[in-house]
Scaffold this active site. Structure first.
Site, PDB file in Angstrom:
ATOM      1  N   HIS A 149      -2.159   3.032  44.988  1.00 19.18           N
ATOM      2  CA  HIS A 149      -2.826   2.264  43.934  1.00 19.18           C
ATOM      3  C   HIS A 149      -1.968   2.337  42.677  1.00 19.18           C
ATOM      4  CE1 HIS A 149      -6.875   1.746  45.905  1.00 19.18           C
ATOM      5  NE2 HIS A 149      -6.349   2.709  46.647  1.00 19.18           N
ATOM      6  N   ASP A 183      -8.498   1.305  57.401  1.00 19.31           N
ATOM      7  CA  ASP A 183      -7.805   1.280  56.108  1.00 19.31           C
ATOM      8  C   ASP A 183      -6.563   0.395  56.225  1.00 19.31           C
ATOM      9  OD1 ASP A 183      -7.316   1.836  53.435  1.00 19.31           O
ATOM     10  OD2 ASP A 183      -6.284   3.723  53.811  1.00 19.31           O
ATOM     11  N   HIS A 223      -2.142   9.483  59.733  1.00 23.16           N
ATOM     12  CA  HIS A 223      -2.933  10.021  58.629  1.00 23.16           C
ATOM     13  C   HIS A 223      -3.522  11.403  58.924  1.00 23.16           C
ATOM     14  CE1 HIS A 223      -2.735   5.895  57.110  1.00 23.16           C
ATOM     15  NE2 HIS A 223      -3.171   6.358  55.956  1.00 23.16           N
ATOM     16  N   ASN A 226      -7.381  12.596  53.315  1.00 22.08           N
ATOM     17  CA  ASN A 226      -6.317  11.844  52.662  1.00 22.08           C
ATOM     18  C   ASN A 226      -6.695  11.543  51.211  1.00 22.08           C
ATOM     19  OD1 ASN A 226      -6.183  10.470  55.798  1.00 22.08           O
ATOM     20  ND2 ASN A 226      -4.367  11.409  54.923  1.00 22.08           N
ATOM     21  N   ALA A 262       0.753   3.951  52.634  1.00 20.22           N
ATOM     22  CA  ALA A 262       0.047   2.840  51.997  1.00 20.22           C
ATOM     23  C   ALA A 262      -0.899   2.184  52.989  1.00 20.22           C
ATOM     24  CB  ALA A 262       1.047   1.831  51.455  1.00 20.22           C
ATOM     25  N   GLY A 315      -2.824   8.566  64.253  1.00 20.52           N
ATOM     26  CA  GLY A 315      -1.772   9.510  64.585  1.00 20.52           C
ATOM     27  C   GLY A 315      -0.810   9.756  63.450  1.00 20.52           C
ATOM     28  N   GLU A 363     -12.228  -0.275  46.365  1.00 21.38           N
ATOM     29  CA  GLU A 363     -11.516   0.994  46.381  1.00 21.38           C
ATOM     30  C   GLU A 363     -10.631   1.025  45.140  1.00 21.38           C
ATOM     31  OE1 GLU A 363      -9.095   3.918  49.423  1.00 21.38           O
ATOM     32  OE2 GLU A 363      -8.767   1.768  49.576  1.00 21.38           O
TER      33      GLU A 363
END
Length: 426
Positions: A180, A313, A290, A258, A348, A288, A168
């Site tokens: 990132h 993630d 994102h 996202n 994050a 709940g 990613e």
């Protein structure tokens, strides 16, 4: 970071194997609602023989009754006994082991550390929560560092601990980079993409990139030609540019909604293109945080349950408490289970585990259990080209399964015929 790695024992009792379902004997699970590809079988029966599923279907048999439908005492049985007896799971559910396409770490450890010890801590943390198959996700870094990480992780893929590597970044949009490091981002030059593929030594399974960047479409084609899933994410792409990327070979939407432009009535952006195209599987993070429940419902309704993959993630804080944790070169603060960058406050990743995602999908989002099973097991297994071995409860497949109670709380995990978490029944 403020919490130590590997300190969380996970739900239930953690077992490496042996006894009932120890990978060498025969285990009969009866009485539960069993979720098969054809639907739910009430008071069903799953027979595990060694590392594989021997049968899965309706009803207890006379053979089960003769064996006695009680939970065998792990300490009282010889691990080499051929017939490990029957386990009565009345009032429970048996579903396939979960498959996570997108996970960065857990248990205080990160796949980006590039060491076997950290990677295995993360693997074991999520395995205790039902993820019997996972792809290790990296985060944006220097190309040489990512190549070294891939080389280390590829050994665990070859050993069967991981199902592959997901890169990613760094080929993502500066406008949508999220957690990132912006200074390390770069355009997706096919030569750089090829460098990471080669470093993974045949274990690269997916790469997330922004297709609107210079070299983006050529890189999507390169990935497709090498059998690596091209995923669209962390992108500022338009609707039309996204469609071009799909035509070039992209097949996954990285955590849909996202890190990409939202839907607008005259600028539908990537979300509309990704939802409407039958070639795309959309990742969703159901923690709940994102996604609002109505957005999750929209995605399931528009894409259909066969095109959704529930992911975590998750970063290193998954399975741990609040505190500070690294995420690649950045630092993350976890408060009340929500992970945000210390600098800037962007979300994050998550602290989610797939057992929580499953329970929330059924109890909060009110999705049908078979649809959730498809999204959390079957669909990601198909994407990985592994549905012949995992992703459903069918004879001949790996004995990867999860036992849930009536409230959909995890109470048992079996992987390849061995109990990782043995059900502790009254």
């Amino acid at each position: 970071m403020s919490a130590g790695a590997g300190t969380d024992p996970g739900p239930g009792r953690d077992h490496g194997g042996g006894g009932a379902g120890g990978g060498s004997g025969r285990t009969v699970l009866t009485g539960a609602s069993v979720v098969l590809p054809t639907g739910v079988v009430e008071r069903g029966r799953v027979v595990v023989d060694g590392r594989t599923i021997a049968s899965a279907g309706p009803g207890a048999t006379a053979e089960d009754s003769a064996q006695g439908a009680t939970a065998p005492d792990a300490g009282a049985r010889d691990a080499g006994t051929r017939d490990a007896g029957a386990l009565d799971l009345t009032g429970h559910w048996i579903v396939p082991g979960f498959v996570d396409l997108h996970v960065h770490g857990g248990g205080g450890a990160s796949f980006s550390a590039g060491t076997a010890d950290e990677a295995l801590t993360a693997v074991r943390t999520h395995r205790r929560r039902g993820t019997t198959t996972m792809v290790a996700s990296t985060v944006t870094g220097d190309l040489d560092d990512l190549a070294r990480q891939a080389a280390a992780l590829s050994e665990l893929v070859e050993q069967g601990e991981l199902a592959g590597i997901h890169f990613e970044g760094p080929f993502i949009s500066r406008h949508r980079c999220g957690a990132h490091e912006p200074s390390l981002l770069r355009d997706p030059d096919p030569a750089d993409v090829r460098k990471l593929i080669d470093a993974a030594r045949g274990t690269a399974r997916m790469m997330t990139l922004a297709p609107e960047l210079p070299g983006g479409l050529d890189s999507v084609r390169l990935l497709a030609d090498h059998g690596v899933i091209a995923a669209i994410g962390h992108t500022d792409s338009t609707y039309d540019a996204t469609r071009e990327a799909i035509d070039a070979g992209a097949t996954v939407a990285t955590h849909l909604f996202n890190a990409m432009p939202g839907l607008a009535h005259r600028a539908p952006g990537p979300v509309a293109a990704l939802l409407e195209d039958e070639r795309i599987t959309v990742e969703l993070i159901n923690d709940g945080v994102h996604l609002h429940p109505s957005v999750l419902e929209l995605a399931f309704h528009r894409a259909g349950a066969d095109r959704v993959a529930l992911i975590t993630d998750a970063m290193g804080a998954a399975g741990m408490g609040d505190g500070r944790y690294p995420l690649g070169p950045l630092e993350v603060e976890v408060e009340n289970g929500v992970a945000r960058l210390v600098e800037g406050g962007s979300i994050a990743g998550s602290t989610l585990t797939l057992d929580t995602a499953f329970r929330r999908a059924v109890t909060v989002d009110r999705l049908p259990v078979p649809d959730v099973v498809r999204a959390i097991s079957a669909n990601p297994a198909r994407l990985l080209g592994a549905y012949d071995r995992i992703g459903s409860l069918e004879p001949g497949k790996d004995a990867d399964l999860v036992v849930l109670d009536a409230e959909f709380t995890l109470v048992g995990v079996m992987r390849k015929g061995e109990w990782v978490v043995r059900p502790q029944l009254p």
